[in-house]
Enzyme design. Structure first.
Site, PDB file in Angstrom:
ATOM      1  N   ASP A 100      -8.933  -3.963  -4.776  1.00 12.99           N
ATOM      2  CA  ASP A 100      -8.946  -3.430  -6.142  1.00 12.99           C
ATOM      3  C   ASP A 100      -8.121  -4.262  -7.120  1.00 12.99           C
ATOM      4  O   ASP A 100      -8.345  -4.187  -8.317  1.00 12.99           O
ATOM      5  CB  ASP A 100      -8.520  -1.958  -6.166  1.00 12.99           C
ATOM      6  CG  ASP A 100      -7.226  -1.696  -5.426  1.00 12.99           C
ATOM      7  OD1 ASP A 100      -6.629  -2.650  -4.885  1.00 12.99           O
ATOM      8  OD2 ASP A 100      -6.817  -0.521  -5.377  1.00 12.99           O
ATOM      9  N   ASP A 113       4.627  -0.367  -3.485  1.00 11.16           N
ATOM     10  CA  ASP A 113       4.034   0.397  -2.372  1.00 11.16           C
ATOM     11  C   ASP A 113       4.676   0.160  -1.007  1.00 11.16           C
ATOM     12  O   ASP A 113       4.754   1.084  -0.204  1.00 11.16           O
ATOM     13  CB  ASP A 113       2.529   0.126  -2.221  1.00 11.16           C
ATOM     14  CG  ASP A 113       1.725   0.689  -3.368  1.00 11.16           C
ATOM     15  OD1 ASP A 113       2.314   1.420  -4.196  1.00 11.16           O
ATOM     16  OD2 ASP A 113       0.523   0.403  -3.457  1.00 11.16           O
TER      17      ASP A 113
END
Ligand SMILES: *[C@@H]1O[C@H](CO)[C@@H](O)[C@H](O)[C@H]1NC(C)=O
Ligand SMILES: *[C@@H]1O[C@H](CO)[C@@H](O)[C@H](O)[C@H]1NC(C)=O
Ligand SMILES: *[C@@H]1O[C@H](CO)[C@@H](O)[C@H](O)[C@H]1NC(C)=O
Ligand SMILES: *[C@@H]1O[C@H](CO)[C@@H](O)[C@H](O)[C@H]1NC(C)=O
Ligand SMILES: *[C@@H]1O[C@H](CO)[C@@H](O)[C@H](O)[C@H]1NC(C)=O
Ligand SMILES: *[C@@H]1O[C@H](CO)[C@@H](O)[C@H](O)[C@H]1NC(C)=O
Ligand SMILES: *[C@@H]1O[C@H](CO)[C@@H](O)[C@H](O)[C@H]1NC(C)=O
Ligand SMILES: *[C@@H]1O[C@H](CO)[C@@H](O)[C@H](O)[C@H]1NC(C)=O
Ligand SMILES: *[C@@H]1O[C@H](CO)[C@@H](O)[C@H](O)[C@H]1NC(C)=O
Ligand SMILES: *[C@@H]1O[C@H](CO)[C@@H](O)[C@H](O)[C@H]1NC(C)=O
Ligand SMILES: *[C@@H]1O[C@H](CO)[C@@H](O)[C@H](O)[C@H]1NC(C)=O
Length: 720
Positions: free
Chosen positions: A50, A454
Site C-alpha cells: 500500500d 508500526d
C-alpha cells in the site's frame, strides 16, 4: 597544486555514482493487500503493497522490488491499488497506482504497464485518483485482464468513478457507461479528512473464461461493488448490459471473486466492511454457472459465536473444489483460515477451540525475520496475523500458498499437510517499513539504529541480516525520533507512544524516563554530547530533562527542530521558521541568533566530530554555520532543502547529504565542499519516493556511507 586539483576532481567524480541496497529487515514490515499468481507461467507471482510499490516473487521465496525508481515526482506510484498479471502474455503486468483520493495526494491515478515482468514501465494517466493506502485496499483485484482477449482490461474505480475498460492493452481507458453502479459504501462518513469518507467504489472484477466469446471477448463478466444493498453484478454480453445477480446476500459486499474454470463456478468472500482494520461480518458463497447462489459460509463462526467478515479467498486450480478462505480480521485470539476440499460443503480450520482452549494445528517460524516473533508482546495472542486479504494457492503447486498480513507475508510449502502445515514468514526482499528517524553513532561497532512506524525500530548490527529484535521494554508500535550522545554514543534515546526512553548500551536495554509529563509526545529531541541533558520540543511544551527531573524551557518554541552539538555538551541548536536559537548552557535557555526566514518546517544536522558545526535545511535553502550557530552561510543555487545529514568523506573531509531542489529538480545530493556544489546521488533506478517524507543519516566511520529512510520502502544504504 596539481595534486590538490587532481584530488578535487577525483572526489567530485567519486561521489557521483552510488550503489544502493536495502538494509535488510526481512519481514515486510507493513500491509500486503494483494498477491497475484500468473495462471500460465509457473512460479510467476507479484505482491502489491500500500505504500511501498510492487514486488515479484523469485524461485527461492524472496521478492524483487519493481518500483524503486519512484522519486519525489512519482512517489504516489508506491500506492498500488490494483494488480493484474496477463494470463495470455505472462510478460505483461499492469498496476493502478495512486496513494490517496483526498488532498494528501494531488495526482491523478495511472495504470502502469510493463511488457517485461515489471522491469520497465509505461504510464497511462487516468482522469481520476486511486487510493493505494485507502480503506478497502485489500478488496479486489479491481484490475482484470480478459483471459480470452488480453487487449481488454477492466478497472473498477473508487470515489464514484465507476467501471473503466481498455480495448488496447491499457494504452487508453474509457468509461463503461452501461455500468451505472459506483458503489455506495463509505468507511466512516464522520471523517472529514477525505480519507475514510470517500466512496470505496468497485471492489473486484473477474471473468468467466469458459463463457462464449462475443466479438472476440469473454461474454460473462462479474463486478463486485462496495454496496451493502446490491453488490454482485454480471454481464453476459461482454459488458453491454449488466444485471444485479439474484440470490446475492445483502448487508455485505464482495472482497474477492474467484472463478474456478473446471467447476464452472464463481466463489465470493463477502464482508460488511471494506477494511483493512475493521472486522465485519460476512459470508462465503458459491455461484454455479446457472447463477444459483449457494451459501457455503464455514459453520465455525456461528458455532463459536464470533462474527467474521471474510477477506482472502484462494482456489487450488490443480485440485478443483479445493479452496481456502480467511477471516479478514479476528483480533482475538488470532485470525482464522479455512480450507475445503469439497467446494465449500465442509471446512477445516488451521486452529480450533478444544475444551475452550486454542489448539494450534500448524507449526511456524519467522526465521527470515526473527523480530516478528521475538517482539510479540505477552498480551498479544495473534501469530497468524491480521488484515488477511491476499490469500493465494500457487496454480502450479498445491503445496504452496501465501497470504498477506499487516506485518509480513506468511506462507507454506506443505499445504497438503493441512491443517498441520508449516507456516513461515516469506517476505524476504520486501522492505516496507515507514522510517521515521535514523542514527549512525560512531565508534560503537553498530552502523545504524532506526526508528520506524508500526514496528518500533531496530539496532542494525549487520546491514545485511534481519534483526533478531525490535525495540522492546518499553514496546511501542511507532518510534518517532531517536538520537545519540556525540561524546558517548552508546547513550541513545527514543520517543514514541507519549514516552521517552534512554539506553546506555546502544539500545540493548532501555529505561523509561518517568519525569516527563504524560502529555508529551512528538516533536524534535536531542541528547547533549555527554548525555547529561535532553532537550525535547514536545507537544507539552519544550522540556529539558536532566538527573531525572524535567523542566520547561520557556525560551524554546515547542515547534522547533533541535539538535545537540556532538562535541561540546553546552551547546544545543534549534531552528524554526523565524531562524536559529542557540543554547550555550546545556539546554537551560535558548537565545535567537541568525534570522533565517522559511515557511515550512526546518531540519537540522550537527557535525558528528566538529564542535560548533551545524547545518540548517529549509524550504528556502540550506545554510551552514561553523561558529556555534552565530552566523550562517547559504548554499548557492539550492532552492529548498529537506532532510540533511553529515558524514565522513574522503580522507578527513566532510560529506553533507540532503534531499534538496537545485534547478527545479528534487533529488538526493551530496556536497564535499561545504555546500558550494551539490552532486546528485539518487538516480534513475533509486528515487526514494517522496523527498519530504524521507530521513537521512551518514556514517562518520565509513567514507561516503549514507542511509536513506523512506516512507514505505524501508532503509537504503549507499556507498560511492
Ligand atoms: C485529474 O483529472 C481530472 C479529470 O480529467 C482533471 O480535471 C484534473 O485536472 C486532473 N488533475 C491532475 C492533477 O492532473
Ligand atoms: C468488435 O471488436 C472490435 C475490436 O475489438 C471493435 O473494434 C468493434 O467495435 C467491436 N464490435 C462491436 C459490435 O462491439
Ligand atoms: C439500501 O436499501 C435500503 C432499503 O431499501 C434503503 O433504505 C437504503 O437507503 C439503501 N441504501 C443505499 C446506500 O442505497
Ligand atoms: C443450478 O445449478 C445448481 C448446481 O449445479 C443446481 O443445484 C440447480 O438445480 C440449478 N438450478 C437451475 C435453476 O437450473
Ligand atoms: C512442513 O515443512 C516444514 C518446513 O519445510 C517441515 O519442517 C515439516 O516437517 C513439514 N511438515 C510436514 C507434515 O510435511
Ligand atoms: C539487556 O538486554 C539483553 C539483550 O537483549 C538481555 O539479555 C538482558 O537480559 C537485558 N538486561 C536487562 C537488565 O534487562
Ligand atoms: C534516575 O532514576 C532511575 C530509576 O529510578 C535511577 O536508576 C537512576 O540512577 C536515576 N538517574 C539519575 C541521574 O539520578
Ligand atoms: C564548550 O563551550 C563552552 C562555551 O563556549 C566553553 O566554555 C567550553 O570550553 C567548551 N567545551 C569544550 C570541551 O570545548
Ligand atoms: C533578528 O530579528 C529580530 C527581530 O526583528 C531583531 O531584533 C534581531 O536584531 C535580528 N537579529 C539579527 C542577528 O539580525
Ligand atoms: C585524519 O585525522 C587524523 C586525526 O587528526 C589524522 O591522524 C589522520 O592522519 C588524518 N587522515 C587523513 C587521511 O588526513
Ligand atoms: C523522477 O522521475 C521522473 C519520472 O520518471 C523523471 O522524469 C525525473 O527525471 C526523475 N527525477 C530525478 C531527479 O531523477
Amino acid at each position: 597544486m596539481r595534486l590538490l586539483f587532481f584530488l578535487g576532481s577525483f572526489l567530485a567524480s567519486a561521489v557521483s555514482g552510488y550503489t544502493w541496497k536495502n538494509v535488510k529487515i526481512g519481514g515486510g514490515g507493513g500491509f500486503t493487500p494483494g498477491i497475484v499468481f500468473n495462471p500460465t507461467e509457473k512460479g510467476l507471482a507479484y505482491a502489491r503493497t500500500d505504500i511501498g510499490g510492487l514486488y515479484r516473487l523469485n524461485a527461492d521465496d524472496s521478492w524483487t522490488p519493481l518500483q524503486d525508481h519512484a522519486n519525489d515526482t512519482t512517489w504516489h506510484d508506491w500506492g498500488v491499488d490494483a494488480l493484474a498479471s496477463d494470463p495470455v502474455d505472462p510478460r505483461r503486468v499492469y498496476i493502478t497506482v495512486g496513494m490517496y483520493t483526498n488532498s494528501w495526494d494531488s495526482n491523478n491515478a495511472s495504470v502502469l504497464r510493463s511488457e517485461d515482468y515489471g522491469k520497465t514501465w509505461a504510464r497511462t494517466p487516468l482522469p481520476f485518483k486511486a487510493g493505494g493506502n485507502m480503506p478497502g485496499r485489500g478488496m479486489g483485484e479491481r484490475l482484470a485482464i480478459d483471459p480470452n482477449n488480453n487487449k481488454v482490461i477492466y478497472f473498477g474505480a473508487r470515489s464514484g468513478n465507476g467501471l473503466w475498460r481498455s480495448v488496447d492493452q491499457g494504452l487508453s481507458f474509457q468509461k463503461v457507461t452501461s455500468f451505472t453502479q459506483v458503489g455506495t459504501y463509505i468507511s466512516d462518513s464522520t471523517d472529514t479528512s477525505g480519507l475514510n469518507n470517500d466512496i470505496d467504489g468497485l471492489a473486484a472484477v473477474t471473468f468467466d473464461p469458459t463463457s462464449p466469446l462475443k466479438n472476440g471477448s469473454t461474454s460473462r463478466i462479474y463486478v463486485g461493488t462496495a454496496d451493502r444493498n446490491s453488490s454482485t453484478w454480471v454481464s453476459n454480453d461482454a459488458g453491454e448490459t449488466w444485471t444485479a445477480m439474484v440470490g446475492q446476500p445483502t448487508g455485505v459486499f464482495p472482497h474477492k471473486m474467484k472463478f474456478s474454470p473446471a467447476e464452472k463456478a464463481l466463489y465470493i468472500s463477502y464482508n460488511s466492511e471494506s477494511g483493512p482494520y475493521s472486522a465485519g461480518t460476512g459470508y462465503v458463497y458459491r455461484v454455479s454457472s446457472n447463477g444459483t447462489f449457494t451459501n457455503i459460509t464455514p459453520a465455525w463462526a456461528a458455532k463459536n459465536s464470533v462474527s467474521i467478515g471474510y477477506g482472502g479467498l484462494a482456489l487450488d486450480t490443480q485440485k478443483p473444489g479445493t479452496l481456502m478462505v480467511a477471516a479478514m480480521n479476528l483480533w482475538y485470539p488470532d485470525v482464522q483460515i479455512f480450507r475445503s476440499t469439497d467446494s465449500g460443503a465442509s471446512w477445516t480450520t488451521i486452529w480450533d477451540y478444544v475444551n475452550g482452549n486454542q489448539a494450534k494445528y500448524y507449526t511456524y517460524d519467522t526465521a527470515k525475520a526473527p523480530w516478528i516473533n521475538n517482539q510479540r508482546q505477552p498480551t498479544d495472542t495473534k501469530i497468524l496475523g491480521w488484515m488477511v486479504e491476499a490469500l493465494e494457492i500457487n496454480p502450479f503447486d498445491s503445496n504452496h500458498f501465501l497470504y498477506g498480513t499487516g506485518v509480513t507475508i506468511y506462507g507454506s510449502h506443505n499445504l497438503s499437510s493441512w491443517p498441520n502445515a508449516h507456516i513461515s514468514s516469506l517476505a524476504d526482499g520486501i522492505e516496507e517499513e515507514s522510517v521515521e528517524s535514523l542514527i549512525s553513532p560512531p565508534g560503537i561497532g553498530i552502523p545504524l539504529i532506526s526508528a520506524v512506524g508500526d514496528d518500533g525500530g531496530f539496532v542494525h548490527y549487520d546491514l545485511n541480516k534481519a534483526p533478531e529484535n525490535s525495540f522492546d521494554n518499553p514496546f511501542w508500535s511507532t518510534t518517532t525520533a531517536i538520537d545519540y550522545a556525540g561524546l558517548s554514543p552508546k547513550n541513545i534515546l527514543r520517543i514514541g507512544n507519549s514516552q521517552l526512553a534512554t539506553s546506555t548500551n546502544a539500545g540493548q536495554n532501555w529505561t523509561l524516563v518517568t519525569s516527563v509529563p504524560s502529555t508529551a509526545s512528538g516533536g524534535a529531541i536531542a541528547y547533549a554530547a555527554d548525555a547529561s541533558a535532553i532537550v525535547w520540543a514536545s507537544s507539552a511544551g519544550s522540556l529539558r530533562v536532566s538527573s531525572n527531573t524535567s523542566t520547561t524551557i520557556s525560551t524554546l518554541p515547542s515547534t522547533a527542530a533541535v539538535v545537540a552539538d556532538k562535541v561540546n555538551s553546552s551547546y544545543f541548536y534549534a531552528g524554526d521558521t523565524t531562524g536559529i536559537l542557540v543554547s550555550k548552557d546545556g539546554g537551560k535557555t535558548f537565545a535567537r541568533t541568525a534570522n533565517i526566514t522559511s515557511y515550512a518546517g526546518v531540519k537540522m544536522a550537527a557535525h558528528p566530530a566538529v564542535a560548533g558545526d551545524v547545518w540548517l535545511s529549509t524550504d528556502l535553502g540550506i545554510y551552514h554555520s561553523s561558529d556555534f550557530g552565530t552566523s550562517f552561510a547559504q548554499s548557492p543555487n539550492v532552492q529548498s532543502g529537506n532532510s540533511i545529514a553529515v558524514g565522513k568523506g574522503a580522507g578527513n573531509a566532510t560529506n553533507v547529504y540532503s534531499f534538496n531542489t537545485v534547478g527545479g529538480m528534487a533529488a538526493l545530493r551530496v556536497t564535499v565542499d561545504e555546500g558550494v556544489t551539490w552532486n546528485v546521488i539518487s538516480d534513475a533506478g533509486y528515487g526514494f519516493g517522496s523527498a519530504g517524507a524521507n530521513c537521512l543519516a551518514a556514517s562518520w566511520e565509513t567514507e561516503g556511507l549514507v542511509f536513506v529512510g523512506t516512507n514505505g520502502r524501508g532503509v537504503f544504504y549507499g556507498v560511492p
